[in-house]
Design a protein around this motif. Structure first.
Motif, short mmCIF file in Angstrom:
data_model
loop_
_atom_site.label_atom_id
_atom_site.label_comp_id
_atom_site.label_asym_id
_atom_site.label_seq_id
_atom_site.Cartn_x
_atom_site.Cartn_y
_atom_site.Cartn_z
N ALA A 91 57.17 45.29 14.87
CA ALA A 91 58.50 45.15 15.23
C ALA A 91 59.04 44.74 16.51
CB ALA A 91 59.29 46.36 14.81
N ILE A 92 57.93 44.17 17.18
CA ILE A 92 58.07 43.66 18.54
C ILE A 92 58.23 42.14 18.70
CG2 ILE A 92 57.12 43.49 20.88
CD1 ILE A 92 56.38 46.38 20.57
N ASN A 93 59.02 41.77 19.13
CA ASN A 93 59.51 40.50 19.34
C ASN A 93 59.20 39.98 20.82
OD1 ASN A 93 60.44 37.66 19.54
ND2 ASN A 93 62.64 38.17 19.16
N GLU A 128 60.15 29.27 13.54
CA GLU A 128 59.56 29.30 15.09
C GLU A 128 58.00 29.10 15.27
OE1 GLU A 128 63.05 32.11 16.87
OE2 GLU A 128 60.95 33.09 17.02
N GLY A 129 57.61 28.37 14.23
CA GLY A 129 56.19 28.00 14.61
C GLY A 129 55.83 27.20 15.62
N HIS A 130 56.77 26.50 16.13
CA HIS A 130 56.41 25.65 17.25
C HIS A 130 56.37 26.28 18.74
CE1 HIS A 130 60.83 26.11 16.85
NE2 HIS A 130 60.75 26.27 18.11
N LYS A 131 56.81 27.56 18.32
CA LYS A 131 56.36 28.52 19.62
C LYS A 131 55.17 29.00 19.83
CE LYS A 131 61.11 30.63 20.01
NZ LYS A 131 61.77 32.14 20.08
N ILE A 132 54.35 29.04 18.69
CA ILE A 132 52.98 29.59 18.63
C ILE A 132 52.18 28.57 17.97
CG2 ILE A 132 53.55 32.16 18.80
CD1 ILE A 132 53.41 32.28 15.74
N ALA A 186 51.30 50.74 23.59
CA ALA A 186 51.10 50.58 25.15
C ALA A 186 51.04 49.09 25.18
CB ALA A 186 50.10 51.38 25.45
N MET A 187 51.63 48.29 25.84
CA MET A 187 51.66 46.90 25.93
C MET A 187 52.09 46.42 27.36
SD MET A 187 55.19 45.99 23.73
CE MET A 187 55.08 44.39 24.19
N LYS A 188 51.62 45.12 27.46
CA LYS A 188 52.26 44.57 28.85
C LYS A 188 53.37 43.96 28.26
CE LYS A 188 47.64 44.17 30.94
NZ LYS A 188 47.14 43.57 32.35
N THR A 189 54.06 43.58 29.34
CA THR A 189 55.70 43.03 29.04
C THR A 189 55.63 41.43 29.12
OG1 THR A 189 56.34 43.21 31.44
CG2 THR A 189 56.77 45.10 29.98
N TYR A 190 54.43 40.60 29.44
CA TYR A 190 54.51 39.45 29.55
C TYR A 190 53.37 38.80 28.49
CZ TYR A 190 53.91 34.81 31.22
OH TYR A 190 53.91 33.30 31.21
N GLY A 191 53.94 37.95 27.79
CA GLY A 191 52.99 37.24 26.66
C GLY A 191 53.87 36.72 25.70
N LYS A 192 53.11 35.94 24.77
CA LYS A 192 53.72 35.30 23.61
C LYS A 192 53.43 35.53 22.26
CE LYS A 192 54.46 30.35 24.45
NZ LYS A 192 53.92 29.02 24.45
N ILE A 193 52.37 36.27 22.15
CA ILE A 193 51.83 36.84 20.91
C ILE A 193 51.40 38.26 21.21
CG2 ILE A 193 49.91 36.78 19.33
CD1 ILE A 193 51.13 33.94 19.56
N MET A 194 52.01 39.07 20.17
CA MET A 194 52.10 40.51 20.53
C MET A 194 50.61 40.85 20.50
SD MET A 194 53.62 43.47 20.76
CE MET A 194 53.05 45.03 20.57
N ASP A 195 49.71 40.46 19.59
CA ASP A 195 48.41 40.90 19.48
C ASP A 195 47.68 40.76 20.66
OD1 ASP A 195 49.44 40.21 16.81
OD2 ASP A 195 47.95 41.41 16.26
#
Lengths: 389, 386
Positions: free
Chosen positions: A94-96, B251-255, A129-138
């Motif tokens: 659920a994290i964007n 939003e595929g363009h973001k990833i 527990a996660m870092k706050t910076y990034g594009k991909i949750m995983d």
């Protein structure tokens, strides 16, 4: 190689180094020293101009990005209030990463958080527990430990209104116990199945997270405000011999000795808010100091979005104003949460070998005018206010 | 009976464009294609001189015949929103061949599509690949393809109103995981039953449908708009080792790099609409081009009836205007769609042995003023311009 020079380095674990230099390479801190530390030729240099350098701040309990800011129900994924037992739901789903709260966190020097399901259910689900910076949750995940649970007013309010159990504190404790008994039964079958595969039970993803708590692989992170609810959490944890942390711990000052003698970690907050419920009547910024004096290991929380995540250092400042030692306040937003979250090997202090998650401050972090000049995550400058060349 | 489409500019999608080439069709299949092809005596001839000949256009994601045009609830059979997990329902049983949309679609050169359950449920049911011509759905039927799944706002909006799980994204993921775990448990029993019939479990339609996904017979077709929802779909697919395609992919363009790295095909659209939900905030026609350049296999969708299916080539044209390479646009509505729909052995290009689903156009398919001259399905002229 990157060198941050001329900084007042708060290592957290090894004291303060005046006019210090920190060397960073491949996302890690590789060396720390005074002005004499040799800087390899060709290094990029950031002159801190005497400013304070701390490890990235860690919020041990928040709902950043599960409960998205600036949206209605579309961004509200924090409480699956259809069943008081949802151990199988996971915050990671659920994290964007592209969310306002996470952006504020980075700007505010908060580089890691525990983001978790809310407190509407007895067992709310698995936090992260996660870092706050990034594009991909995983790629932001540090670990997926910490099973959220709740006692006190929230579950009995939510389900009382639905005319379902629990509608009382007794009901909440009974549901919790029953879940752990089922998990014990399941665990026994799994153990039998390891000897005789014919006896192995079917996989049950609702019981697996509770089994993991029973095995001591992770904490049950128990939401509890009132002292009696805290003691109930401890009672049940001792009955089943699992590790528990107390979340919120609003009346912790009343039973600090009980917490201390059992070495139960607590996460205190969100104190910078109103007494919006009966169970918050005795909320005070004195709680952190009293707990620490009694020997309890504390962390502080914003419970974002209850308090916006970037105000965590200010919350620490208020606790200092009410008697908490400043070094303890720093520990409560760095190494202590790192230990509770199981990430102290990588985060929470400035030491060679740890992740280069660093924050350069203009002023004191716990002062209102203290500003973040630069935030670094994995050795990469992810936020810069402008002045530091 | 042999049919020859002669002297056209043939876009085969299986090699270079052939000028003044002839396509020979026999028994519903393409027999040959080439500039030097002789026309057998007695063949029926379509003169395509000055025209474009290409494979029938395909839409990899629609609800045609399931969400019928010009009807209310009577024709709305796309979402069985009474249970968030209905893997046992089949689009095949909801398609009306007399849906007035099919006629429009044939006139626009669209010869095949996927029609699938909607996105109200976490597990919505099995989709089907159909041709757009036939009196009964069984005549149109090509194959069952894809288990529809949905992430993001739709399932949690619907069940929130019903006060049932899922009301959150976490709940959606948990329902999907739990059902896949149950199907794994069922599969273990099935395999035990293959050795010892006494151990065979009772038949269970829900579980059987999910076992087909676990056995990788077809993909989970995951409705996901926001980047985080797309990543969640991929996360769960990897946990269970199942095939997945991303549907909508707003939003595929973001990833794009992540999607390329994972090798996940994406069906992009419907882009020719308003941003009527929060999760559509970042809707743009640039997505298709960005994904294709990053190396992602893409198809385009109308999501009919969201955009009427006959406008698929126009959507492709708008994607070209926003940066999609023309060749990639052609692939997106022919061979890539066929691959994503699991029918590339029969459709998507003009090659000997493939189904004779061929169209003749007055010009480029992407131009508004282009008209379809002929649409052929299984070698039969199902539309001819008047």
């Amino acid at each position: 190689m990157l060198a941050i020079t001329n900084a007042k380095v708060l290592t957290i674990t090894k004291g303060t180094v005046e006019n210090g230099t920190v060397l960073v390479e491949a996302g890690k801190i590789v060396a720390l020293g005074g002005p004499g530390l040799a800087i390899p030729a060709g290094s990029e240099v950031i002159d801190a101009g005497g400013r304070m350098l701390t490890p990235g701040i860690i919020d041990a309990h928040a709902h950043v990005s599960i409960w998205e800011e600036g949206l209605g129900w579309e961004g509200d994924d924090v409480n699956e209030l259809t069943d008081p037992l949802t151990p199988h739901v996971r915050a990671i789903d659920a994290i964007n990463p592209d969310e306002l709260g996470l952006k504020d966190a980075v700007k505010g020097g908060i580089t890691a958080i525990w983001s978790a399901p809310g407190s509407g259910n007895i067992i709310g689900g698995q936090g992260v527990a996660m870092k706050t910076y990034g594009k991909i949750m995983d790629k932001m995940i540090l670990n997926t430990l910490g099973l959220k649970a709740a006692l006190g007013e929230n579950p009995k309010r939510v389900y009382g209104f639905q005319k379902k159990a629990p509608s009382t504190r007794m009901g909440s404790a009974a549901i919790l116990r029953e879940a752990f008994v089922k998990a014990q039964n399941y665990m026994r079958k799994i153990e039998k199945g390891q000897k005789d595969p014919e006896k192995a039970p079917e996989r049950d993803i609702r019981l697996e997270p509770i089994v993991s708590v029973l095995k001591g692989e992770q904490y049950l992170r128990m939401h509890a405000h009132r002292a009696d609810d805290i003691m109930t959490a401890i009672r049940v944890s001792e009955e089943f011999a699992f590790k528990v942390s107390i979340e919120h711990c609003t009346e912790g000052h009343k039973i600090a000795d009980e917490l201390a003698k059992r070495n139960i970690p607590v996460v205190i907050g969100p104190t910078l808010g109103a007494r919006s419920k009966i169970e918050l009547r005795d909320k005070t910024f004195k709680t952190p100091a009293i707990c620490v004096k009694a020997g309890v290991k504390i962390s502080l929380m914003t419970d974002h979005p209850v308090i916006p995540v970037h105000y965590l250092p200010l919350c620490a400042g208020f606790a200092v104003k009410e008697g908490l030692a400043e070094d303890e306040a720093f520990r409560a937003i760095t190494i202590n949460p790192a230990e509770l979250l199981g990430i102290a090997g990588r985060l929470g202090s400035i030491e060679p070998g740890k992740d280069a998650d660093l924050v350069l401050w203009n002023g004191h972090p716990m002062e209102v005018k203290g500003n973040v000049e630069m935030t670094m995550v994995d050795g990469q400058v992810v936020y810069r206010k402008g002045c530091c060349a | 009976m042999i049919l020859a489409i002669k002297d056209g500019r043939v876009i085969t999608m299986a090699g270079p464009v052939l000028e003044r080439a002839t396509v020979l069709i026999e028994d519903g299949k393409i027999r040959s294609v080439g500039p030097g092809t002789g026309i057998p005596e007695g063949a029926q001839v379509i003169d395509a001189a000055g025209k474009v000949v290409m494979p029938g256009i395909m839409d990899a994601h629609t609800h045609i015949g399931v969400h019928e045009d010009g009807l209310g609830w009577e024709g709305a059979d796309g979402n069985e929103c009474t249970d968030p997990a209905t893997p046992q329902v089949r689009a095949l049983d909801g398609i009306n061949p007399e849906d007035m949309a099919f006629e429009d679609v044939r006139a626009a050169g669209i010869t095949a599509c996927t029609s699938a359950p909607g996105s109200g449920n976490v597990l919505g049911g099995e989709g089907v690949v159909i041709k757009t011509f036939g009196k009964t759905v069984d005549q149109m039927f090509v194959r069952v393809w894809g288990m529809k799944a949905a992430f993001g706002e739709n399932p949690k909006r619907i069940y929130r109103e019903q006060k049932k799980m899922p009301t959150t994204r976490m709940g959606t993921a948990a329902i999907l995981r739990e059902n896949l775990v149950k199907a794994q448990n069922y599969l273990i029993k099935l395999e035990a039953g293959e050795k010892d019939p006494d151990k065979l479990p009772e038949r269970d339609l829900k579980m059987e449908a999910l076992v087909r996904v676990l056995r990788r017979e077809h993909p989970l077709r995951a409705h996901a708009h926001r980047a985080d929802d797309i990543v969640t779909a991929i996360r769960i697919a990897e946990e269970f080792g199942i095939k997945v395609s991303i549907e909508h992919c707003t939003e595929g363009h973001k990833i794009a790099g992540y999607l390329a790295e994972k090798g996940v095909p994406c069906v992009v659209g419907p882009s020719m609409t308003g941003r009527e939900k929060v999760e559509l905030q970042n809707l743009t026609f640039e997505t298709a081009g960005i994904l294709a350049r990053a190396g992602v296999k893409i198809a385009l969708m109308t999501d009919h009836p969201v955009i009427p299916l006959q406008y698929l080539p126009i959507c492709a044209g708008l994607a070209i205007r926003s940066g999609l390479d023309e060749e990639d646009a052609l692939k997106a509505i022919t061979i890539n769609a066929a691959e994503i729909m699991g029918v590339a052995d029969r459709m998507g290009s003009i090659e000997p042995g493939k189904d004779a689903d061929v169209i003749v156009l007055s010009g480029s398919p992407f131009e508004l003023m282009t008209t379809v001259q002929y649409t052929l399905i299984n070698g039969r002229v199902v539309y001819e311009v008047k």
